[in-house]
Each structure stands twice: as C-alpha cells, then as structure tokens.
Enzyme design. Structure first.
Site, PDB file in Angstrom:
ATOM      1  N   GLY A  50       0.841  -1.187   0.000  1.00  0.00           N
ATOM      2  CA  GLY A  50       0.000   0.000   0.000  1.00  0.00           C
ATOM      3  C   GLY A  50       0.877   1.238   0.000  1.00  0.00           C
ATOM      4  O   GLY A  50       2.096   1.149  -0.173  1.00  0.00           O
ATOM      5  N   MET A  52       1.633   3.273   2.505  1.00  0.00           N
ATOM      6  CA  MET A  52       2.468   3.482   3.692  1.00  0.00           C
ATOM      7  C   MET A  52       3.327   2.278   4.040  1.00  0.00           C
ATOM      8  O   MET A  52       4.125   2.344   4.980  1.00  0.00           O
ATOM      9  CB  MET A  52       1.574   3.817   4.891  1.00  0.00           C
ATOM     10  CG  MET A  52       0.877   5.160   4.775  1.00  0.00           C
ATOM     11  SD  MET A  52       2.031   6.541   4.653  1.00  0.00           S
ATOM     12  CE  MET A  52       2.808   6.466   6.266  1.00  0.00           C
ATOM     13  N   ASP A 167     -13.610  -1.606  10.663  1.00  0.00           N
ATOM     14  CA  ASP A 167     -13.367  -1.687   9.213  1.00  0.00           C
ATOM     15  C   ASP A 167     -13.686  -3.084   8.692  1.00  0.00           C
ATOM     16  O   ASP A 167     -12.919  -3.664   7.928  1.00  0.00           O
ATOM     17  CB  ASP A 167     -11.923  -1.314   8.902  1.00  0.00           C
ATOM     18  CG  ASP A 167     -11.744  -0.846   7.451  1.00  0.00           C
ATOM     19  OD1 ASP A 167     -12.752  -0.490   6.813  1.00  0.00           O
ATOM     20  OD2 ASP A 167     -10.606  -0.832   6.960  1.00  0.00           O
TER      21      ASP A 167
END
Length: 232
Positions: A50, A52, A167
């Site tokens: 991703g 980061m 999430d």
C-alpha cells in the site's frame, strides 16, 4: 493510504496522482527478496503493498523456517498518525487470543521502518473469492462464515474496554486453507471510551462504515454490526 509528497493529503492505495494537488504518487521501495530482518526473518515474497507500507511472507530461521507475515510501515516519521495507528494495532493484537484473529509474535523497528510479525494466514480474502464467483455465494456457506465473524466480534466487544474493529468488509476477512475465517488489518480498530461523543478520527470504508464513523458520534459495538450487515 498513500500520502502525497507535495501536500500531504492521503490518497487511496490505487491512486497514481494526488486527488487534491495532482502531484504524482510514488510508493516506497520494497525489501529485496532474501533480506534477513533482526537476524531471523528472511523475506520470501511480497504479499501486498500500500502507500504506507507492505506485507511480506517471511521464514523464521530460528523456528525451522516457519512461515510468518511481516507487516511494514515504511516512513513513520512522515505521517505520525500512521505510526500511531500501527503501534495501536501492535498493542491490540499483542494480548488478544482467538481462533478467528491472527496472533502477533514480534514487533520491532529497523532502518527507520516499523515492523509487526504475525501469523501467516494461508488463504484468500472474501473479496478475492467474490471476484472469481459468478452470481451469489451459497447461503449456507455465507451463514457459516458469518457465525465465525460474529464469534470474533463477540470476543472483541467483550474486552474491557470493548474493542471496536471499525473496518469490517470483504477485504479484511480471510478464509484460510482449513476453511476458518480470520479478521485481518486492525489498523483503525480502537477501544470504546465511555463519555466521548465522537471518535478522535473519522475512519472507515464507504459502503461499510456506519453513520457515526463520519463524525456524527462515537463508534461502538453497533458500528461493527452495521458493517457486518453491509458485508453480508
């Protein structure tokens, strides 16, 4: 999320240009295959990347090459909020123990990056399963998976204070080779704090996030139940 090197705005992992200023987005360099971290974790392959950081498949050379997952935060000083979430995930997982949650075995910093060593889940996400399925999945199968997810949520919500996953979605639910569900990515999970009127940070995934995750109130156990309904 990918931080813009020009204005600092967070963008989706799939973005090539910043949605605010239009600057091109570049991902940090990956660890070379064969790299050995902490004198024991040998990088075998990249499981995902991703903005980061990345997740690697590694072999623990002290435990007869046992396969583990190495989660990396590549530039913690650039985004203090990302570092805080990463450390929070490590703290949460360090004391949780449930068959539907991955267990953590190590946490360390090396060469300016943060690392979390955890159970390697040999399987695929429900999103991947959905993408290769035409039509609907069998109802009986979905109910079986849902029961396992509910077991994990009941365990999290039963902690003191309760832990809110925040999430829940097909991307963050894995099915391993033993047909066992695993909740993954506790990056935005948080403790419920009595008396607060809203979360410190509004986070979640559109389409699965409950209304309170947009700043209207504090997320609690019902937030995860809402996301479970959206997922089903």
């Amino acid at each position: 999320m990918i931080p813009c090197p020009n204005c600092g705005t967070s963008n989706r992992d799939t973005a090539r240009f910043c949605g605010k200023c239009g600057a091109p987005l570049a991902k940090a360099a990956l660890l070379p295959i064969g790299t050995v971290m902490q004198g024991r974790y040998k990088v075998v392959s990249v499981l995902g990347q991703g903005g980061m950081g990345a997740v690697y498949l590694v072999e623990d050379q002290r435990l007869f090459d046992k396969k583990l997952a190495l989660k990396e935060l590549q530039d913690p000083l650039h985004d203090p909020a990302a570092l805080q979430l990463f450390q929070q995930e490590a703290r949460l997982l360090s004391y949780l123990s449930h068959p539907n949650l991955p267990h953590i075995s190590d946490y360390f910093a090396e060469s300016g990056r943060q690392y979390l060593v955890m159970e390697y889940v040999d399987g695929e996400t429900l999103k991947a399963i959905l993408q290769k399925t035409s039509g609907f999945l069998p109802e009986a199968q979905v109910v079986e998976w849902a029961i396992q997810v509910c077991d994990a949520l009941e365990y999290l919500h039963g902690q003191s204070p309760p832990i809110i996953f925040r999430d829940l979605k097909p991307d963050n639910i894995m099915l391993d080779k033993y047909k066992r569900i695993k909740l993954i990515d506790f990056g935005i999970a948080r403790f419920f704090r009595p008396g607060k009127t809203k979360d410190t940070q509004a986070m979640g995934t559109p389409g699965y996030a409950a209304p309170e995750q947009y700043g209207a109130g504090q997320s609690d156990a019902r937030t995860d139940i809402y996301a479970l309904g959206a997922t089903l």
